[in-house]
Scaffold this active site. Sequence first.
Site: not given
Length: 240
Positions: A17, A98, A146, A151, A185, A207
Amino acid sequence: MKKAFKIGKPFFEIGLKTYLYGEEAVALAVEADRLCEKYGVDIIFSAQYTDIELVSKATKSIKVFAQHMDPVYPGRGVGAVLPEALKAAGAVGVLLNHAEKPLTMEVLAQSIQRADEVGLATLVCAGSSLEGAEIACLNPDMILAESPALIGKGSRGPQDMEEIAKINHAIRQVNLDMPILHGAGITDEKDVYEIIRAGADATGSTSGIMKAEKPFEMMEKMIASVAEAWKKREKEKECQ
């Protein structure tokens, strides 16, 4: 011209990202390259456009993807991301649709066609089993299933794990051989292990790695868990 793209199962996608760029992104890519070879797990590394050339030159095993592209041709289009330019920079594929960069089905179909024309593989996101089946009809190279609700902030529960089989079934009713990555997740190596054991061909994290106290260490734990869970699955198949 459909490209001859090959990716082994299982595989893992690292999406940067806008968390990392420049030298830090290259350093993470080099480490991912090492882990790809160490654990025998193919890794898709989705970099910033400006880092694609740097990352591709610094690595040899990971598959460098762009985070988006536009279905444009050389010519007019200020600000558009040209597929040919991504290919020339060293990308071998592109992430599309996305939740943070959604496309209409019409534009998505055009984008997949343009990627095919220039020889870029496509990893296309789907937010539900219904959307996954619809996208499978467009014949991308891979689907990333997803839930938008997970997210960057969610954590997976038992119901989310049960959805893996349902999504796989819906997509493979359309395309039996479609590789399916289940993401969102993913906070640690335990999530990774459970998702692969539940039937995913792949998973990935942004993340979970980027926000970890030790990102390199977390990335290795996740890649190791992919390999371990897949090995367990294959062993169980042999015993059946």
